[in-house]
Design an enzyme around this catalytic site. Structure first.
Site, PDB file in Angstrom:
ATOM      1  N   ARG A 139     -25.082  -0.168   7.815  1.00 15.79           N
ATOM      2  CA  ARG A 139     -24.900  -1.602   7.605  1.00 15.79           C
ATOM      3  C   ARG A 139     -25.339  -2.412   8.826  1.00 15.79           C
ATOM      4  NH1 ARG A 139     -19.734  -2.166   3.846  1.00 15.79           N
ATOM      5  NH2 ARG A 139     -20.335  -4.324   4.082  1.00 15.79           N
ATOM      6  N   GLU A 146     -19.330  -3.810  10.692  1.00 20.74           N
ATOM      7  CA  GLU A 146     -20.195  -2.957  11.502  1.00 20.74           C
ATOM      8  C   GLU A 146     -21.336  -3.734  12.162  1.00 20.74           C
ATOM      9  OE1 GLU A 146     -18.010  -0.435   8.625  1.00 20.74           O
ATOM     10  OE2 GLU A 146     -19.221  -2.263   8.426  1.00 20.74           O
ATOM     11  N   LYS A 192       0.844  -1.182   0.000  1.00 21.32           N
ATOM     12  CA  LYS A 192       0.000   0.000   0.000  1.00 21.32           C
ATOM     13  C   LYS A 192       0.888   1.244   0.000  1.00 21.32           C
ATOM     14  CE  LYS A 192      -4.346   1.480   2.081  1.00 21.32           C
ATOM     15  NZ  LYS A 192      -5.343   1.210   3.141  1.00 21.32           N
TER      16      LYS A 192
END
Length: 623
Positions: A391, A363, A278
């Site tokens: 969610r 979540e 990343k």
């Protein structure tokens, strides 16, 4: 090289050396632009070679790429005809920071939230098969998104249906040793060879024809499984019905192309495990990928963002208050869904590591997990972005509200968040929280009130409580006269007559501007601060209705089910609609596009001047 590349067909003309050169130019182009516009940087720097390899091997847009979350699709956008528009990224009426089919035929599906790509890709594959097509379907999902439960629901279903489908697991965190990686990569390549697959199927058929061979076949299967568990890190995917390939070097274009081309020729679902870095190619992003995940405009040479305001953010006020309260109250625990820094919990995590829980991008799990803590007498605080809390709707309803458990929701990034657009605007939380039984919903007008509300939620409440606050720095307006919080009580900030403006949360800049505009026209408007969207302060409404003929609410939520709806219902129940004229200002029933907060407020008629003029017209025309 980049000058000659406008569409994926241009990439197919290049050799490996040219593709590597193109990757360098794409990184430079990406850095140059994102440093000016802001956006998701580190994730896109990490998938340059992977994106090139995908478009090199696939025949897009007929073949379809489904990007999970979608914030890593910048390179995809650049090489699919949007290079010249890229400077408008995340700007009002410019390119979206996420895939959007109405923006380009190369964007197969709208994205913005995590863990859904495999479900979407499987649906596309099943639709393809029903239609008799043969296009390739590829889902690209990160290791973080793979922690979401829906990803495993989709993997399980994909293995059962056995459709031709490729899932690319973009892994930029998982540590796999060189030896194990080399063995599993070798085995992955071996298992994709047609001769190996044909031989394996042939041996199976021969053994099945031999009478009494069942014990031998079972023994072979058991031995095979033991070997797989020893050497193959992707055995979990194999058990779900996928053929696992990898890990593959995600920055080696030649290896990526070879692997994807082999996977294209396999029957059934295939998972390619790709290792990437990343922030690849930019030292500051490689060193601190989390800090460069989503960035504001920054100096390319130093990596530093523009000088920040001296005022703290709402997130930091929330986090600091939580730290202070947790020092005395050992029952306070904090929960994050992979957003520790973003929600201001980094300090809490450092000070109280035993009471901090990061559950990953999950979540729904976070809500139920918090509910269990509350059931055992703890005070769980789940800090989460408004758009992601959506969610966990069912879990909030069933596991928290139904059992009336004391879970505190810090609903961060509420209201307009700006450049991330439709998938991230936090303008629905008042609507989906207010109709839940047992839920209390608070909306602070400024940083000082947020601090008091956090204290109240933890020290004085014993039932589900949500506090919603926006992204960005606090306002200090009316901070000097922030009274203590009383349950269900609002406040009058400025007395007046005839016209009442009810401020809902952090739209104080707009409501004070409205009052100032009306005062210039000779009116003396009353300004109230709602504080509680649920329950609404009926005493306040009775008091206002004795002084004013008009009541207006202002909120940064959709009008349907929002604060205005709650006030209207209360006025109706009190029988006050015959005495006053009421109107609510908020966002209409649409998905609000990307753009700066002030731009979007102006576009939807929610800036102070526009509302002031609208109120004057209504008063003058008695409507």
């Amino acid at each position: 090289m980049l000058d000659s590349v406008n569409l994926p067909k241009d990439i197919k003309k290049l050799n490996i050396s040219q593709l590597n050169r193109l990757a360098l130019e794409l990184r430079a182009f990406l850095l140059e632009n994102v440093s000016k516009t802001g956006g998701h940087l580190a994730s896109n720097l990490g998938v340059v070679e992977l994106t090139l390899a995908l478009h090199y091997c696939l025949n897009t847009p007929e073949d379809k790429i489904v990007w999970d979350v979608g914030h890593q699709a910048y390179i995809h956008k650049i090489i699919t005809g949007r290079k010249d528009e890229f400077s408008s990224l995340r700007q009002l009426d410019g390119l979206s920071g996420f895939p959007k089919p109405n923006e380009s035929e190369y964007d197969s599906f709208t994205a913005g939230h995590s863990s859904t790509s495999i479900s979407i890709a499987l649906g596309l594959a099943c639709a393809r098969d029903l239609a008799g097509g043969n296009e390739k379907i590829v889902a690209v999902i990160g290791d973080g998104s793979m922690t979401g439960g829906v990803a495993f629901e989709a993997l399980n279903n994909a293995g059962r249906y056995n459709r031709n489908l490729i899932v690319i697991l973009n892994d930029n965190q998982m540590a796999i040793s060189n030896n194990v990686g080399a063995i599993s990569r070798h085995l992955g390549e071996l298992r994709t060879e047609s001769r190996y697959i044909e031989a394996k199927d042939g041996v199976k058929k021969i053994l099945e024809r031999i009478p009494g061979s069942e014990p031998f076949v079972d023994s072979v299967k058991r031995t095979k499984k033991r070997i797989k568990y020893m050497f193959v890190p992707g055995v979990v995917f194999e058990e779900l019905g996928f053929r696992y390939i990898g890990p593959v070097d995600g920055h080696n274009i030649e290896e990526l192309i070879g692997t994807i081309n082999r996977a294209k020729n396999l029957d059934g679902p295939v998972l390619i495990h790709v290792r990437t870095i990343k922030g690849k190619g930019y030292k500051y992003a490689e060193k601190n990928p989390e800090d460069y995940h989503g960035v504001n405009p920054f100096d390319l040479k130093t990596g530093k963002a523009a000088k920040k305001s001296a005022l703290p953010s709402y997130s930091s006020v929330f986090g600091k208050t939580l730290e202070r309260l947790a020092e005395k109250d050992k029952k306070i625990v904090a929960v994050s869904a992979a957003m520790c820094k973003g929600t201001g919990l980094a300090g809490f995590a450092e000070k109280y590591p035993d009471r901090f829980f990061d559950v990953g991008i999950a979540e729904q799990h976070a809500v139920s997990f918090s509910a269990a803590f509350a059931k055992e007498g703890y005070k769980p605080v789940f800090a989460v972005y408004s758009t992601f809390l959506q969610r966990g709707y069912d879990e909030i309803m069933q596991d928290v509200c139904l059992q009336n458990l004391h879970v505190v929701f810090g609903v961060d990034r509420a209201g307009i968040v700006g450049s991330d657009g439709e998938t991230h605007q936090g303008i629905y939380d008042l609507s989906y929280l207010s109709h839940m039984p047992n839920m209390t919903v608070m909306v602070p007008k400024n940083g000082a009130e947020l601090e008091k509300m956090v204290e109240f939620a933890l020290n004085d409440m014993d039932s589900p409580t949500a506090i919603r606050y926006p992204r960005g720095e606090i306002t200090e307006k009316f901070a000097e006269n922030t009274a203590d919080i009383e349950y269900g009580r609002s406040e009058i900030l400025k007395d007046g007559e005839k016209i009442a403006i009810i401020n809902c949360g952090t739209v104080l800049n707009e409501t004070t501007a409205i009052c100032e505009g009306l005062e210039k026209e000779g009116y003396r408007p009353l300004l109230a601060n709602l504080r509680f969207v649920k329950p609404v302060d009926t005493g306040l409404l009775k008091e206002i209705s004795e002084k004013c003929d008009y009541i207006f609410t202002v909120e940064d939520n959709v009008l349907t089910g929002g604060a205005g709806s709650e006030v209207l219902n209360a006025l109706n129940d009190l029988g006050l609609m015959k005495k006053v004229i009421f109107h609510a200002f908020g966002f209409p029933d649409v998905f609000v596009e990307h753009g700066k907060r002030d731009e979007l407020f102006s576009r939807y008629g929610l800036d102070g001047d526009t509302i002031c003029n609208e109120i004057k017209k209504r008063v003058e025309n008695n409507v």
